[in-house]
Design an enzyme around this catalytic site. Structure first.
Site, PDB file in Angstrom:
ATOM      1  N   HIS B  76       0.822  -1.206   0.000  1.00 21.30           N
ATOM      2  CA  HIS B  76       0.000   0.000   0.000  1.00 21.30           C
ATOM      3  C   HIS B  76       0.865   1.269   0.000  1.00 21.30           C
ATOM      4  CE1 HIS B  76      -2.106   3.185   2.467  1.00 21.30           C
ATOM      5  NE2 HIS B  76      -2.869   3.109   1.392  1.00 21.30           N
ATOM      6  N   GLU B  79       2.014   1.898  -3.394  1.00 25.63           N
ATOM      7  CA  GLU B  79       0.931   2.451  -4.233  1.00 25.63           C
ATOM      8  C   GLU B  79       0.912   3.990  -4.134  1.00 25.63           C
ATOM      9  OE1 GLU B  79      -2.907   4.074  -3.280  1.00 25.63           O
ATOM     10  OE2 GLU B  79      -3.235   1.968  -2.736  1.00 25.63           O
ATOM     11  N   HIS B  80       1.070   4.515  -2.922  1.00 25.50           N
ATOM     12  CA  HIS B  80       1.121   5.974  -2.767  1.00 25.50           C
ATOM     13  C   HIS B  80       2.301   6.569  -3.539  1.00 25.50           C
ATOM     14  CE1 HIS B  80      -1.570   7.145   0.817  1.00 25.50           C
ATOM     15  NE2 HIS B  80      -1.960   5.944   0.424  1.00 25.50           N
ATOM     16  N   GLU B 156      -3.232   7.931   7.570  1.00 23.18           N
ATOM     17  CA  GLU B 156      -4.334   7.162   6.984  1.00 23.18           C
ATOM     18  C   GLU B 156      -4.736   6.027   7.931  1.00 23.18           C
ATOM     19  OE1 GLU B 156      -3.562   5.706   3.017  1.00 23.18           O
ATOM     20  OE2 GLU B 156      -5.535   4.756   2.856  1.00 23.18           O
TER      21      GLU B 156
END
Lengths: 442, 459
Positions: B76, B79-80, B156
């Protein structure tokens, strides 16, 4: 029947097929005008309907939550069908039907397969004209509303928004939570619910958009059947015009959570304000433009202070607001707030750049067709346009309004609308070095 | 019925996703053209000419379950970082180009997949394909790029999980359900491991998983398949990379004991009860049961006519809401879940009683189903509902593209997706009972209770 062919013009350099979205206005006998977009490529019909002046602002005093309560009960039995029979019929035919209440309006949404359209519209009509409000259904939905209130109470963003509205609209119906609270929900009786439906759901308040696998003639018959039995006129309670005027300053709501959830805002403008489009363009640069906004750049990209930060201009029938939100760890909440304040001040005092203006306009015009990408989206968009008082040709004109915005306009509205010194900040969490400077509203 | 805004499914948190994917949906009537480029890129084109727009998605067969141990959250995190600079684009330029072309874009990561997408005017597709093809192989991440973005993903996590007791107990339950398999690790990662994620760790993700042979490109909207194919050859087709390696995850040992998780948290106002069972998926375990499990979830807990809703909310009145779900589109084992939300209460003793009452109602409903099976009428209703959902899914380009992307990255085929409605319609009452008996075993389950803490003060 008036028939208008409207092109979705995308004002971008380069070629784009000027594809038409064909909005027909049809006169439904005994009901009024509805907007229709015919499309036979999928066996689906979607309809959205809104009743003006039937939202939570209409909740009687001390009976907050009434409109939401009614919305929750409309698919709990109608006509000679009790809740179980009604819901079983929906399920058998795979009809999606839901109701909701916002501050100004109540909404109905339905989606059906073409083959079940007759029964689907009959059921929608029954729900709106002959809701049963059976005692057991009322108690069931009351329990669900208690649960919704409890859930909101443990959701920091919901707590922050609720406090902000309470502060901004003190003494006005917009100050009250849409779902009510435990005490008001307890006080609502069957009579309150049926009185609300009877006095707010009427043909004169109705706005409809229907989209999909249906011809104009069929649509007329279906809607005449569904809505024809509604009373002619609603008798809503007048709601006063109001200026959002929360006290400038900070309200800390102590919660044992690691991330401070912050909502900030002040007065904005209504949809019919001549500066609406300039405000839209200006806000894109400030905090509306996703990854492209100044706030995202300063708060998230440069400093890693938050996962999300945004601002919006939200128009209601009787007020407009500018609202923003950010979530930052307690240790750095003050830093996020300071940066947001600085950026708002900077935009107000120094204005935007030509490059920012160009980017905002390109995005806002180029992305407009995305609002029409599914039946549900089209129906929602067309109802919103009608509620705002536009004609179908608005769809073709809208991008020209954005294009007409100049840098001088943006800088002028930034000065007119941004007032960092007037911001009311609600901070839910345990922020380091941030204390309340204004008392909380009850 | 009140529609709860956040219908909770603890098991499946898809990060950054705007939409929860349906079942492996899509269907008989869907026109799908598929191509495999020489370098291994799989291309799917789903023409839909209703509006001059297109959804462009690139899916990679890498999710949190493919992460090395100890580096949770790295898929993840990466992905950022895909939104940072490439050899051709400066930091921030990707988002700017999409925006100035009127596009909306984002990305999400789940257990088995990572996907990037843009929704945009159809004539802008060539540019989007060029941009995605570029960052597939040309990302030019520098060590200095990662520190602030690591702070962002930790924020997040605070927002999604740590500020939210319901999400916290969900993590605990998944960790109990999967004793060895990486589905027990949250997609976003454990905070202590996220804080230590390094430049080398993220670059390893890029090198190992971001290659043409590991990518699926899905384009839905106002396009002509042959033209898209030619564009794909000119963009994605020019990328080079290693062959895709088989996915290796730790196997889950046999589940022998019913587990219980009880979490008390002073922030809780709305108590929750949930039980999740280890289940086959459409690909793994006894996958023959998967279609019947989709039907079972619908008739047991799909809305106000379902068995759990009828029993708990209408008859026993032990809950304000109740339901069931099946997460079956998984590369490895799936989950079957049932949940109930009793009336809110701040007194822990009373909450314990109401949670026990809700659990008793659920257990009674399940026992009855296991003993007597299902009725023809409810079976038919559930099947028709699922079939209609599949038609409704075609109304939205993103939903449709997601159905294919999720299925393919979970190891299924296009034929699986297209044949799904027929498999659902073929499910019999006996299939449902057999699936229920295979899955609803206490020893394969984790039961979670979320309740307020004793010292909680009333608001």
């Amino acid at each position: 029947m008036k028939r208008l062919i409207l092109a979705l013009i995308v004002l971008l350099a380069g070629v784009l097929p000027a594809r038409a979205i064909d909005i027909q206005t049809i006169d439904v006998p005994g009901v009024g005008t509805a907007w229709l977009v015919e499309n036979h490529s999928l066996p689906i019909i979607a309809i959205q309907a809104a009743f003006r002046d039937a939202g939570t602002a209409q909740d009687p005093q001390a009976k907050e939550g009434t409109a939401t309560f009614v919305a929750g009960l409309l698919n709990e039995g109608a006509g000679d069908m009790d809740a179980a029979a009604f819901q079983q019929r929906l399920e058998e035919l795979a009809i999606e039907m839901s109701f909701s209440a916002e501050r100004d309006e109540s909404f109905a949404f339905m989606r059906t397969l073409t083959e079940n359209r007759n029964e689907a519209f009959r059921l929608l009509g029954l729900a709106l004209t002959r809701p049963r409000f059976d005692a057991d259904a009322i108690e069931r939905v009351r329990k669900q509303l208690f649960a919704a209130v409890a859930q909101a109470e443990q959701t920091p963003s919901a707590v922050a928004a609720k406090r902000w509205y309470a502060a901004a609209f003190a003494g006005h119906p917009y100050a009250r939570p849409k779902e009510g609270d435990a005490a008001s929900l307890k006080a609502i009786t069957r009579d309150d619910l049926s009185a609300f439906a009877a006095s707010h759901f009427a043909r004169g308040s109705l706005v409809i958009a229907i989209v999909g696998d249906v011809t104009p003639e069929e649509a007329k018959a279906l809607m005449a059947g569904a809505f024809g039995a509604l009373p002619e006129k609603a008798t809503p309670t007048p709601v006063a015009e109001v200026k959002a005027s929360p006290p400038a300053g900070i309200e800390v709501v102590a919660r044992p959570i690691p991330q401070s959830t912050i909502v900030f805002g002040h007065a904005g403008i209504k949809r019919d304000d001549p500066d609406w489009y300039a405000a839209l363009v200006m806000n894109y640069t400030l905090g509306g433009g996703g990854f492209s906004s100044r706030l995202v750049n300063e708060v998230r990209e440069k400093r890693g202070l938050a996962y999300y930060v945004y601002t919006i201009f939200a128009p209601f029938d009787h007020a407009g607001i500018m609202l923003g939100s950010v979530g930052t760890q307690n240790e750095r909440a003050a830093e996020s707030m300071a940066i947001i304040g600085t950026e708002i001040t900077k935009l107000r005092d120094q204005g935007a750049t030509e490059a920012e203006l160009a980017l905002a306009k390109k995005y806002l015009t180029g992305s407009y067709p995305l609002s029409f990408a599914s039946s549900g989206k089209i129906a929602g968009e067309l109802v919103a346009l009608q509620l705002d008082g536009f004609a179908p040709d608005f769809v073709a004109k809208r991008n020209a309004y954005i294009e007409a915005v100049t840098l001088a306009d943006v800088n002028r509205v930034a000065k007119r609308l941004l007032a960092p010194e007037n911001l009311h900040w609600v901070v839910v969490g345990a922020p380091d070095g941030v204390t309340s400077t204004v008392p909380a509203k009850k | 019925m009140l529609v709860f805004k956040a219908v909770k499914v603890w098991a499946a948190i898809i990060l950054l996703a705007c939409l929860a994917g349906a079942s492996p949906a899509a269907a008989a009537g869907v026109e799908v053209k598929t191509y495999t480029l020489k370098n291994g890129v799989e291309l799917l084109v789903l023409p839909d000419h209703r509006a001059p727009v297109v959804t462009h998605m690139v899916w990679y067969r890498v999710g949190s379950a493919d992460e090395p141990e100890g580096l949770s959250g790295v898929a993840h995190f990466f992905e950022h970082l895909m939104f940072k600079r490439t050899k051709r684009l400066k930091d921030g330029e990707f988002s700017k180009i999409v925006a100035e072309n009127g596009g909306q874009h984002n990305a999400f990561t789940s257990y088995d997949q990572t996907a990037y997408y843009q929704s945009i005017a159809a004539d802008r597709l060539p540019l989007m394909m060029k941009l995605e093809a570029d960052r597939m192989v040309n990302l030019n991440l520098k060590p200095k790029d990662i520190a602030t973005e690591r702070d962002v993903i930790i924020e997040e996590r605070r927002m999604r999980v740590e500020n939210n007791p319901s999400a916290l107990i969900g993590e605990q339950m998944m960790a109990m359900l999967f004793m060895a398999h990486p589905y027990g690790t949250p997609v976003i990662g454990w905070k202590s491991e996220m804080e230590a994620l390094s430049y080398d760790a993220v670059m390893d993700v890029y090198r190992q998983f971001y290659s043409p042979a590991n990518a699926i490109v899905i384009i839905a909207g106002d396009v002509e398949p042959d033209a898209v194919r030619q564009l794909a050859e000119k963009t994605y087709g020019r990328n080079r990379g290693p062959k895709a390696e088989p996915r290796q995850r730790r196997a889950e040992p046999p589940a022998l004991a019913a587990r219980r998780v009880v979490m008390e948290d002073s922030r809780v106002r709305q108590p929750e009860w949930e039980r999740v069972y280890l289940a086959p998926s459409y690909r793994a375990g006894e996958s023959k049961h998967a279609p019947a499990l989709s039907v079972l979830a619908q008739l047991l807990g799909g809305g106000p006519t379902s068995r759990l809703y009828r029993r708990l909310v209408v008859d026993d009145q032990t809950a304000a809401d109740a339901g069931a779900y099946y997460s079956g589109t998984m590369y490895d084992l799936g989950q079957f879940g049932v949940y109930a939300m009793p009336a809110p209460d701040s007194d822990p003793a009373r909450v314990r009683q109401s949670l026990a009452a809700a659990e008793a109602s659920v257990d009674a409903a399940l026992a009855e189903l296991l003993q007597n099976g299902v009725e023809a009428a409810e079976l038919e209703r559930a099947k028709r509902r699922l079939r209609a959902d599949e038609i409704y899914a075609r109304d939205n380009l993103m939903t449709l593209a997601q159905a294919f992307g999720r299925a393919l990255t979970a190891g299924l085929t296009i034929e699986d997706v297209l044949g799904w409605p027929d498999r659902i319609m073929a499910v019999t009452a006996e299939d449902v009972r057999a699936a229920a008996q295979a899955v609803l075993r206490p020893e394969g389950s984790v039961t979670g209770l979320l309740l307020p803490k004793a010292e909680a003060t009333k608001p």
